[in-house]
Design an enzyme around this catalytic site. Structure first.
Site: not given
Ligand code: AP5
Ligand code: MG
Length: 190
Positions: A14, A91, A130, A136, A147
């Protein structure tokens, strides 16, 4: 004015595709994840609340998230005048209903939903990578699993909601980022 929701699971691209869309169409990008991470970095009250959910891979409660989005939307009326890319919002069904109302109240509407569809193994690999590259905080295997679980239970029903509304454009989100972007542009031209 053109308002777009970029929709997809965690790690589906996204943010990556939003950057290209900003350059191409001059739209303003609102990523609710980035808004919350900025509050966490500044250690605001909202940041402390957000961190307690994000670190567990859970969603921030709808009423709070909807208030945050409304205030971001009204912060920069000149920047949003050409339209907005909503990344990571809505969401849930209540968030989608709130967005519809918010846009109507501001004399505009949602024009398209672009759904990036990526196999689950690829999502996990991207986020693990990542996590290693950038640190992160929610890109660790336990939080990634939560998630994805939250995505399936709370967010995926929105896909059917937008398909029914005729607004949903499914895009194959795996493979070359330029090809994905070209597919998005083709879908938006329709
Ligand atoms: P948010 O920040 O929105 O995270 P997310 O949805 O989990 O998605 P990501 O940002 O991880 O992925 P992305 O789809 O943007 O992909 P990206 O382009 O980065 O939300 C974080 C948290 O905030 C939520 O868990 C929740 O707690 C809270 N929150 C946010 N919004 C909320 C809301 N509305 N309601 C309640 N709570 C909310 O790409 C991922 C990686 O893959 C990158 O490293 C990228 O370089 C790479 N990549 C991208 N495209 C490709 C490709 N084609 N091939 C290979 N690699 C690729
Ligand atoms: Mg993102």
């Amino acid at each position: 004015m053109f308002n777009l929701v970029i929709f997809g699971a965690p790690g589906s691209g996204k943010g990556t595709q939003s950057e290209r869309l900003i350059n191409e169409y001059g739209l303003h990008h609102i990523s609710t994840g980035e808004v919350l991470r900025d509050h966490i970095a500044r250690d605001t009250e909202l940041g402390r609340i957000a961190d307690s959910y994000i670190s567990k891979g859970q969603l921030i409660p709808d009423d709070l998230m909807i208030r945050v989005l409304a205030s971001v939307l009204d912060e920069n009326p000149e920047k949003t005048s050409r339209g907005v890319i909503f990344d990571g919002f809505p969401r849930t069904i209540p968030q989608a209903e709130a967005l519809k109302k918010m846009l109507e109240e501001r004399g505009t509407q949602l024009d398209a939903v672009v759904g990036l569809e990526v196999p689950e193994e690829e999502l996990v690999q991207r986020m693990i990578k990542r996590g290693h590259d950038t640190g992160r905080a929610d890109d660790n295997l336990d939080t990634i699993k939560s998630r994805l679980d939250v995505y399936h239970k709370q967010t995926q029903p929105l896909r059917d909601h937008y398909i029914k509304e005729g607004a949903y454009h499914a895009i194959d989100g795996s493979g070359d980022t330029e090809r994905i972007f070209a597919d998005i542009k083709t879908a938006l031209k329709k």
